[in-house]
Design an enzyme around this catalytic site. Sequence first.
Site, PDB file in Angstrom:
ATOM      1  N   SER A 152       0.828  -1.197   0.000  1.00 21.69           N
ATOM      2  CA  SER A 152       0.000   0.000   0.000  1.00 21.69           C
ATOM      3  C   SER A 152       0.867   1.253   0.000  1.00 21.69           C
ATOM      4  O   SER A 152       1.791   1.391   0.796  1.00 21.69           O
ATOM      5  CB  SER A 152      -0.908  -0.006   1.242  1.00 21.69           C
ATOM      6  N   GLY A 153       0.544   2.173  -0.892  1.00 21.67           N
ATOM      7  CA  GLY A 153       1.299   3.408  -0.985  1.00 21.67           C
ATOM      8  C   GLY A 153       2.434   3.370  -1.980  1.00 21.67           C
ATOM      9  O   GLY A 153       3.147   4.352  -2.148  1.00 21.67           O
ATOM     10  N   THR A 157      -2.070   1.585  -8.057  1.00 23.09           N
ATOM     11  CA  THR A 157      -3.268   2.064  -8.736  1.00 23.09           C
ATOM     12  C   THR A 157      -2.914   3.054  -9.838  1.00 23.09           C
ATOM     13  O   THR A 157      -3.449   2.990 -10.951  1.00 23.09           O
ATOM     14  CB  THR A 157      -4.212   2.729  -7.718  1.00 23.09           C
ATOM     15  N   ASN A 201      -0.998   5.368   2.808  1.00 23.31           N
ATOM     16  CA  ASN A 201      -1.364   5.886   1.486  1.00 23.31           C
ATOM     17  C   ASN A 201      -2.713   6.582   1.594  1.00 23.31           C
ATOM     18  O   ASN A 201      -3.644   6.058   2.191  1.00 23.31           O
ATOM     19  CB  ASN A 201      -1.435   4.726   0.482  1.00 23.31           C
ATOM     20  N   SER A 204      -5.366   4.374  -1.034  1.00 28.85           N
ATOM     21  CA  SER A 204      -4.973   2.970  -1.078  1.00 28.85           C
ATOM     22  C   SER A 204      -6.115   2.108  -1.612  1.00 28.85           C
ATOM     23  O   SER A 204      -7.253   2.203  -1.147  1.00 28.85           O
ATOM     24  CB  SER A 204      -4.578   2.498   0.326  1.00 28.85           C
ATOM     25  N   SER A 205      -5.809   1.263  -2.597  1.00 27.92           N
ATOM     26  CA  SER A 205      -6.801   0.312  -3.107  1.00 27.92           C
ATOM     27  C   SER A 205      -6.990  -0.790  -2.077  1.00 27.92           C
ATOM     28  O   SER A 205      -6.034  -1.473  -1.720  1.00 27.92           O
ATOM     29  CB  SER A 205      -6.336  -0.291  -4.432  1.00 27.92           C
ATOM     30  N   GLY A 427       0.538  -6.221  -2.846  1.00 26.56           N
ATOM     31  CA  GLY A 427       1.767  -6.998  -2.735  1.00 26.56           C
ATOM     32  C   GLY A 427       1.792  -7.729  -1.392  1.00 26.56           C
ATOM     33  O   GLY A 427       0.838  -7.700  -0.615  1.00 26.56           O
ATOM     34  N   GLU A 429       2.136  -8.493   2.310  1.00 21.66           N
ATOM     35  CA  GLU A 429       1.904  -7.599   3.444  1.00 21.66           C
ATOM     36  C   GLU A 429       2.258  -8.277   4.762  1.00 21.66           C
ATOM     37  O   GLU A 429       1.962  -9.467   4.966  1.00 21.66           O
ATOM     38  CB  GLU A 429       0.439  -7.153   3.507  1.00 21.66           C
TER      39      GLU A 429
END
Length: 1260
Positions: A152-153, A157, A201, A204-205, A427, A429
């Site tokens: 994330s971040g 996206t 982020n 973040s998605s 990715g 985590e």
Amino acid sequence: MVWIPDNEEVWQSAEITKNYKAGDRFLQVQLEDGTEINYPVDPAALPPLRNPDILVGENDLTALSYLHEPAVLHNLKIRFVESKLIYTYSGIILVAINPYKQLPIYGDAIIHAYSGQNMGDMDPHIFAVAEEAYKQMARNNKNQSIIVSGESGAGKTVSARYTMRYFATVSKSTSNAHVEDKVLASNPITEAVGNAKTTRNDNSSRFGKYTEISFDQSYRIIGANMRTYLLEKSRVVFQSENERNYHIFYQLCASAMQPEFQHLKLGSAEKFNYTRMGGNTVIEGVDDRANMVETQKTFALLGLKEDFQMDIFKTLAAILHLGNVEITAVGDERSSISPEDSHLNMFCELLDLNFDKMTQWLCHRKIITTSETVIKPMTKAQAVNARDALAKKIYSHLFDFIVERINQALQFTGKQHTFIGVLDIYGFETFDVNSFEQFCINYANEKLQLQFNLHVFKLEQEEYMKEDIPWTLIDFYDNQPVIDLIEAKMGILELLDEECLLPHGTDENWLQKLYNNFVNKNALFEKPRMSNTSFIIQHFADKVEYKCEGFLEKNRDTVYEVLMEILKESKFRSSLSLLMETLNATTPHYVRCIKPNDEKQPFEFDSKRVAQQLRACGVLETIRISAQSYPSRWTYIEFFSRYSILMTQQELSLNDKKQICKIVLQRLIQDPNQYQFGRTKIFFRAGQVAYLEKLRSDKLRHACIMIQKSVRGWLQRKKFLRIKQAAVTIQQYFRGQQAITARALKQTWAAIIIQKYCRGYLVRKLCQLIHVAAVTIQAFTRGFLARKKYRKMLEEHKAVILQKYARAWLARRRFQNIRRFVSNIQLSYRVQRLQKKIEEQVRNTSQFMICTVFLSYLFFAVNSKLNNVSMHLSLSFSELHFKSFYFYIIILITLLYADLKPRGVVVNMIPGLPAHILFMCVRYADYLNDADMLKSFINVTIDGIKQVVKENSEDFEMLSFWLSNTYYFLNCLKQYSGEEEFMKSNTPRQNKNCLKHFDLSEYRQILSDLAIRIYHQFIIVMENNIQPMIVPGMLEYESLQGISGLKPTGFRKRSSSIDDTDTYTMTSILQQLSYFYSTMCQNGLDSELLKQAVKQLFFLIGAVTLNSLFLRKDMCSCRKGMQIRCNISYLEEWLKDKNLQSSNAKETLEPLAQAAWLLQVKKITDDDAKEICEHCTSLSTVQIVKILNSYTPIDDFEKRVAPSFVRKVQAMLNNREDVPQLMLDTKYLFQVTFPFTPSPHALEMIQVPSSFKLGFLTRV
């Protein structure tokens, strides 16, 4: 130089200060800060070596000679921090580091620059990956996938969004459905309902997305389809500190006061439990109200009506109201909801539900047994969980429903030929507390990593086979055992499903089964020492500890059946299997997004965080696989160009470059196991390129020393000879002074003065005498000759006058006699015969064209003195005139437009002859004062020119020919219009030929517009012809001896052939320009128009070259600047040779010339920075900084530009007002002007060549 571990920077560079001997336990090294230490080493595992500085900052990590973690980390840091480059290749992977800053590298100009280019020809970019996928799809007719992953971040996206934008731009649909716009419009909607602010982020998605973009047989977008995975439903009801719920909730709350939303009874986000948990409901720099408007626009663009949108907003508002429902405890076993609860009432009203039933079943549950049904009250905690589970379920179904409607909007009627899938997924985590969500994410990444490993292994094997290199088995990390632990029979997931089916199943019971089955039995599963509620899995990236709490509930996705039907089994595994099947059936392309720091600071590089992500995303595994075999790969041409300095004269005398490379390499590297010769490339073991670079550097250093020695010797010899000469001169004067007395000097000087005056007097006297004699003789001779010539001319003139009058009288007498005899007989016969012929030809002709005809002579005769012709004959002739008029129109226009070939008629022809013929036809209609004829003729002429231009839109010679003639036709209409401003240069005879009856200014404007259209098409054709030559000729081809700048390019090669004879050179460009120039001159194109065309071409050459330079870090070197400057001088010489200096074409090359100068100039001191700012006035600040950041030394003698120097230049340029745009607009067209140039040719003197086949024309 070696790398040693460091606690802060992960790895630190150090220089060995004492030679290492086998068996030594310590290595004496000096750190970069000057500290000297004794570093303990294991003789079996010595510290990794550092690459030569010349190889640092490479576009492709596989181009590094030493491939290991510190080399990768250092290369990425240099590119990111110093060169401000966020993209780097690592073999088949594109590593993308989030800059946390908007960069000017994603415009349409950049897209067009990468379109059609081979991957590796230009700097690494997300567009290069997209182009490679698009090209492979079109070339191989095989589906492609782009897998974008990262934590994330990291920018997943945004990267996925740019790939989709690239496809939408380069594959525009020919339909009016705007499919590309709809595909792009799906992004804002899915981001609104699926993205949220997290601690890492702001956007973040919180779900995975696979977008399948469909193409037809012409490889144009016809539609798309979206699949989603792993929506984080728990975020709907819970957010950690400094996090937010999904964006759409805050957009809706920000719009609560808008008239269309007031009935939803919403307010600020702080009023709702589900949106205020994180503490901060606002994101700095984000306008939720404006984003709501954008969301509504994209809904409308996808064809989703306002009533559908309002249903979505009602459901979202209902979820917010449900979160505010107050559940109170009634004792220890019961709970209740107040009948006055306004939020529950609003929830039921928005969803059209029964209030009483919702009140009951939110606090009760139904238990069905075999014999009875029991209604059991729930505690407050159970009721709150049930409420939250209902909210999550509603949102999950709403999300799926929105995605389904988006897919319906993106459906297509045609047949899908191929597709490109873009996967945007989390990715690997790992957090302080990891639960079911992280378990599913990491499981999906294990599957993707396995697919990635197999693909890398396959590509490596294919490369060896293609090059005929013996294949040796390469060991790589196989994560299949981890996947088996999770998904195999009696694995973690199966035990989880089994526990979910039990009526009294708990997380603790499930965890105990895991302990019993795997502890001490599977090396990849561990039990934490200090916890009985967690378990550890050794993933491919790292060990992760998972807390078992909530696994069963989230796997069941529990909502009590009275509220909603229970889902018996998670759909995640089946959807993941479908995804893997899809990916395995496509050609994958990988983008690994990296988060450089956790503080979101622009261009700050946290080595620890980056190293952690590189290990987790498979980049280092790719490097490890490459390093085991032959990681460095050079084409024979690259090797020959780079290392020709190490070759002997005897070796260079051979004609076969491939054979030369083999001989040289066998001489330089004794161990044949350190390299392999392929069909088109040479494969090197790790470290061999660094060794060759050292040999090359030593050779160059030795050559420099020799040059310095020779130059210094020459300077000293020159100085010595100058001193010696001075000493000799001094001696000479000193010795002479002693020998000569003062009296002798005075006498000698006096004698010289006397001689000078005496000789001068005698010579002047003789000269005057000769001059007088010559003038007298000339005067008498010239007078005699002039009088003789005058008498002869007078006699001839009188004889001519007598002859003229006598011959005229005889001719008139003979003509009158003959005319009287034959005119009456011939006139009647010829009229009848011609009338019959014309009627027959008119019947076979369908075109309506206009021209003057030879019957004009007869028409003139009928209207003059032939009174003996009857009135009946006169009427018949009038009818005959119009019939013949239409017939000859057809012939004239057909011959001029269809049959006329420029190459065949321009030789020995006055410029614009067809235009003059057309104008004489216009003048004939004006002579007849026939408005209909004139209008018809001009309209048909314009239509004819349009038609011939349309049919020959790619024929440069034809466009040049008709541009010239349209221009001359326009000038004739002006010159003979009768307007004073256009008649200033006319002769008296030309003024008599002016139009008498009609004003054609309206038609002049139409013709001018037509000429502009032809000119633009003419420019497009020239640009299309020369554009493929520009980059190879101006940038890549190296004409200057000894300045080759080729370096290794890693896995992505620009060339796979050792034969470079077919490549474009600077000579190719000059030859093409000369062809354009000669053709324009042959077709009589006006010199001003020709200059404007050349200026446009030179602008294109400069813009395309400069744009490519911005995107080619490997081209930004001092030597390449010299080559560009040399090529510019060739262009300037060409302008001078063609006498086109006044065209201002040279000025259009100024930005490129300044860029070349910037590459060559010194870039160290404050004075250098000031000079750059003063000199580079045609380059913008963004462009100057880009070149400085991209500057790449080719040899050890060059130095990189220090970041402090770049910042200094940037500070000096802050006050400059220019457009912050990196790329030049290659589609820009200078305004064209058509200067009025009167024709010097008299109309009565113009002759129609027989090659025109216009013999039926007769001059009036």
